[in-house]
Design a protein around this motif. Structure first.
Motif, PDB file in Angstrom:
ATOM      1  N   MET A 199      -5.396  37.163 -23.924  1.00 35.81           N
ATOM      2  CA  MET A 199      -4.412  36.216 -23.682  1.00 35.81           C
ATOM      3  C   MET A 199      -3.773  35.459 -24.888  1.00 35.81           C
ATOM      4  SD  MET A 199      -4.521  32.727 -20.992  1.00 35.81           S
ATOM      5  CE  MET A 199      -5.528  33.684 -19.883  1.00 35.81           C
ATOM      6  N   ASP A 200      -2.378  35.654 -24.762  1.00 36.01           N
ATOM      7  CA  ASP A 200      -1.536  35.156 -26.049  1.00 36.01           C
ATOM      8  C   ASP A 200      -1.554  33.235 -25.656  1.00 36.01           C
ATOM      9  OD1 ASP A 200       0.635  34.816 -24.271  1.00 36.01           O
ATOM     10  OD2 ASP A 200       1.432  36.500 -25.024  1.00 36.01           O
ATOM     11  N   ASP A 201      -0.925  32.901 -26.789  1.00 36.11           N
ATOM     12  CA  ASP A 201      -0.377  31.492 -26.454  1.00 36.11           C
ATOM     13  C   ASP A 201       0.355  31.078 -25.414  1.00 36.11           C
ATOM     14  OD1 ASP A 201      -2.115  30.753 -28.654  1.00 36.11           O
ATOM     15  OD2 ASP A 201      -0.336  30.909 -30.052  1.00 36.11           O
ATOM     16  N   LEU A 202       1.440  32.039 -25.033  1.00 42.33           N
ATOM     17  CA  LEU A 202       2.377  31.617 -24.105  1.00 42.33           C
ATOM     18  C   LEU A 202       1.640  31.745 -22.891  1.00 42.33           C
ATOM     19  CD1 LEU A 202       5.416  31.060 -23.322  1.00 42.33           C
ATOM     20  CD2 LEU A 202       5.712  33.334 -23.458  1.00 42.33           C
ATOM     21  N   GLU A 203       0.965  32.691 -22.658  1.00 41.90           N
ATOM     22  CA  GLU A 203       0.242  32.653 -21.322  1.00 41.90           C
ATOM     23  C   GLU A 203      -0.740  31.575 -21.070  1.00 41.90           C
ATOM     24  OE1 GLU A 203      -1.747  36.402 -20.111  1.00 41.90           O
ATOM     25  OE2 GLU A 203      -0.524  37.360 -21.944  1.00 41.90           O
ATOM     26  N   LYS A 204      -1.472  30.990 -22.013  1.00 41.92           N
ATOM     27  CA  LYS A 204      -1.971  29.938 -21.891  1.00 41.92           C
ATOM     28  C   LYS A 204      -1.107  28.629 -21.773  1.00 41.92           C
ATOM     29  CE  LYS A 204      -4.724  30.947 -25.977  1.00 41.92           C
ATOM     30  NZ  LYS A 204      -5.411  30.596 -27.104  1.00 41.92           N
ATOM     31  N   GLY A 205      -0.130  28.599 -22.310  1.00 42.21           N
ATOM     32  CA  GLY A 205       0.695  27.546 -22.040  1.00 42.21           C
ATOM     33  C   GLY A 205       1.089  27.484 -20.611  1.00 42.21           C
ATOM     34  N   GLY A 206       1.425  28.803 -20.082  1.00 41.36           N
ATOM     35  CA  GLY A 206       1.969  28.919 -18.916  1.00 41.36           C
ATOM     36  C   GLY A 206       0.925  28.191 -17.810  1.00 41.36           C
ATOM     37  N   LYS A 207      -0.501  28.388 -18.057  1.00 40.07           N
ATOM     38  CA  LYS A 207      -1.101  27.752 -17.334  1.00 40.07           C
ATOM     39  C   LYS A 207      -1.144  26.253 -17.385  1.00 40.07           C
ATOM     40  CE  LYS A 207      -4.405  31.500 -17.057  1.00 40.07           C
ATOM     41  NZ  LYS A 207      -5.640  31.800 -16.276  1.00 40.07           N
ATOM     42  N   ARG A 208      -0.769  25.773 -18.548  1.00 41.46           N
ATOM     43  CA  ARG A 208      -0.576  24.300 -18.603  1.00 41.46           C
ATOM     44  C   ARG A 208       0.537  23.805 -18.129  1.00 41.46           C
ATOM     45  NH1 ARG A 208      -1.557  24.540 -24.922  1.00 41.46           N
ATOM     46  NH2 ARG A 208       0.492  25.203 -24.939  1.00 41.46           N
ATOM     47  N   LEU A 209       1.491  24.581 -18.145  1.00 40.93           N
ATOM     48  CA  LEU A 209       3.005  24.390 -17.255  1.00 40.93           C
ATOM     49  C   LEU A 209       2.785  23.954 -15.716  1.00 40.93           C
ATOM     50  CD1 LEU A 209       6.089  24.345 -17.019  1.00 40.93           C
ATOM     51  CD2 LEU A 209       5.765  26.682 -16.745  1.00 40.93           C
ATOM     52  N   GLU A 210       1.949  24.535 -15.300  1.00 37.58           N
ATOM     53  CA  GLU A 210       1.524  24.451 -13.972  1.00 37.58           C
ATOM     54  C   GLU A 210       0.978  22.866 -13.610  1.00 37.58           C
ATOM     55  OE1 GLU A 210      -0.828  27.607 -12.360  1.00 37.58           O
ATOM     56  OE2 GLU A 210       0.348  29.076 -12.640  1.00 37.58           O
ATOM     57  N   ASP A 211       0.154  22.559 -14.516  1.00 42.71           N
ATOM     58  CA  ASP A 211      -0.511  21.162 -14.387  1.00 42.71           C
ATOM     59  C   ASP A 211       0.481  20.118 -14.841  1.00 42.71           C
ATOM     60  OD1 ASP A 211      -2.660  22.392 -13.483  1.00 42.71           O
ATOM     61  OD2 ASP A 211      -3.570  22.616 -15.465  1.00 42.71           O
ATOM     62  N   ALA A 212       1.300  20.360 -15.842  1.00 38.90           N
ATOM     63  CA  ALA A 212       2.128  19.499 -16.460  1.00 38.90           C
ATOM     64  C   ALA A 212       3.609  19.153 -15.774  1.00 38.90           C
ATOM     65  CB  ALA A 212       2.142  19.805 -18.105  1.00 38.90           C
ATOM     66  N   VAL A 213       4.145  19.950 -15.199  1.00 42.92           N
ATOM     67  CA  VAL A 213       5.483  19.808 -14.813  1.00 42.92           C
ATOM     68  C   VAL A 213       5.629  19.457 -13.579  1.00 42.92           C
ATOM     69  CG1 VAL A 213       7.496  20.907 -14.614  1.00 42.92           C
ATOM     70  CG2 VAL A 213       6.145  21.587 -16.524  1.00 42.92           C
ATOM     71  N   THR A 214       6.094  18.170 -13.398  1.00 43.21           N
ATOM     72  CA  THR A 214       6.520  17.569 -11.900  1.00 43.21           C
ATOM     73  C   THR A 214       8.070  17.453 -11.637  1.00 43.21           C
ATOM     74  OG1 THR A 214       6.308  15.467 -13.042  1.00 43.21           O
ATOM     75  CG2 THR A 214       4.185  16.263 -12.184  1.00 43.21           C
ATOM     76  N   GLY A 215       8.746  17.675 -12.696  1.00 48.99           N
ATOM     77  CA  GLY A 215      10.412  17.537 -12.390  1.00 48.99           C
ATOM     78  C   GLY A 215      11.169  18.068 -13.598  1.00 48.99           C
ATOM     79  N   GLN A 216      12.554  17.519 -13.828  1.00 47.79           N
ATOM     80  CA  GLN A 216      13.292  18.033 -14.877  1.00 47.79           C
ATOM     81  C   GLN A 216      12.756  17.552 -15.914  1.00 47.79           C
ATOM     82  OE1 GLN A 216      15.994  15.997 -16.262  1.00 47.79           O
ATOM     83  NE2 GLN A 216      16.370  17.696 -17.741  1.00 47.79           N
ATOM     84  N   GLN A 217      12.558  16.293 -16.119  1.00 43.50           N
ATOM     85  CA  GLN A 217      12.166  15.635 -17.247  1.00 43.50           C
ATOM     86  C   GLN A 217      10.792  16.028 -17.785  1.00 43.50           C
ATOM     87  OE1 GLN A 217      12.335  11.159 -16.304  1.00 43.50           O
ATOM     88  NE2 GLN A 217      14.088  11.052 -17.592  1.00 43.50           N
ATOM     89  N   THR A 218       9.825  16.276 -17.020  1.00 41.85           N
ATOM     90  CA  THR A 218       8.501  16.934 -17.596  1.00 41.85           C
ATOM     91  C   THR A 218       8.607  18.245 -18.124  1.00 41.85           C
ATOM     92  OG1 THR A 218       7.709  17.290 -15.521  1.00 41.85           O
ATOM     93  CG2 THR A 218       7.081  15.129 -16.311  1.00 41.85           C
ATOM     94  N   LEU A 219       9.590  19.045 -17.455  1.00 43.88           N
ATOM     95  CA  LEU A 219       9.688  20.339 -17.806  1.00 43.88           C
ATOM     96  C   LEU A 219      10.488  20.436 -19.265  1.00 43.88           C
ATOM     97  CD1 LEU A 219       9.908  23.477 -17.589  1.00 43.88           C
ATOM     98  CD2 LEU A 219      12.047  23.218 -16.370  1.00 43.88           C
ATOM     99  N   SER A 220      11.448  19.633 -19.211  1.00 45.38           N
ATOM    100  CA  SER A 220      12.101  19.742 -20.611  1.00 45.38           C
ATOM    101  C   SER A 220      11.196  19.140 -21.597  1.00 45.38           C
ATOM    102  CB  SER A 220      13.282  18.652 -20.783  1.00 45.38           C
ATOM    103  OG  SER A 220      14.469  18.883 -19.462  1.00 45.38           O
ATOM    104  N   ARG A 221      10.314  17.974 -21.417  1.00 46.69           N
ATOM    105  CA  ARG A 221       9.447  17.789 -22.376  1.00 46.69           C
ATOM    106  C   ARG A 221       8.311  18.689 -22.679  1.00 46.69           C
ATOM    107  NH1 ARG A 221       8.990  12.863 -25.346  1.00 46.69           N
ATOM    108  NH2 ARG A 221       6.807  12.864 -26.349  1.00 46.69           N
ATOM    109  N   TRP A 222       7.709  19.393 -21.878  1.00 43.91           N
ATOM    110  CA  TRP A 222       6.814  20.623 -21.788  1.00 43.91           C
ATOM    111  C   TRP A 222       7.502  21.650 -22.819  1.00 43.91           C
ATOM    112  CZ3 TRP A 222       6.426  25.697 -21.088  1.00 43.91           C
ATOM    113  CH2 TRP A 222       5.236  26.175 -21.033  1.00 43.91           C
TER     114      TRP A 222
END
Length: 60
Positions: free
Chosen positions: A1-24
């Motif tokens: 699994m590459d870094d982006l795939e690992k990051g994608g899993k973190r994305l699901e847990d971290a993003v709750t809206g536009q501001q958190t997506l921008s930050r992520w």
């Protein structure tokens, strides 16, 4: 699994809206910049940089 795939899993847990997506996304961008020895971007300024634009109307 590459870094982006690992990051994608973190994305699901971290993003709750536009501001958190921008930050992520900014944090992932800075991870790449750090690996390449480039300066880091101040993630508190994502709206100014990509959404609202600088207060003085400049464009860089």
């Amino acid at each position: 699994m590459d870094d982006l795939e690992k990051g994608g899993k973190r994305l699901e847990d971290a993003v709750t809206g536009q501001q958190t997506l921008s930050r992520w996304l900014c944090e992932r961008h800075n991870e790449v910049n750090e690996m390449q020895g480039k300066p880091l971007f101040d993630c508190s300024r994502t709206d100014e940089r990509w959404k609202d634009g600088p207060a003085d109307g400049s464009c860089n």
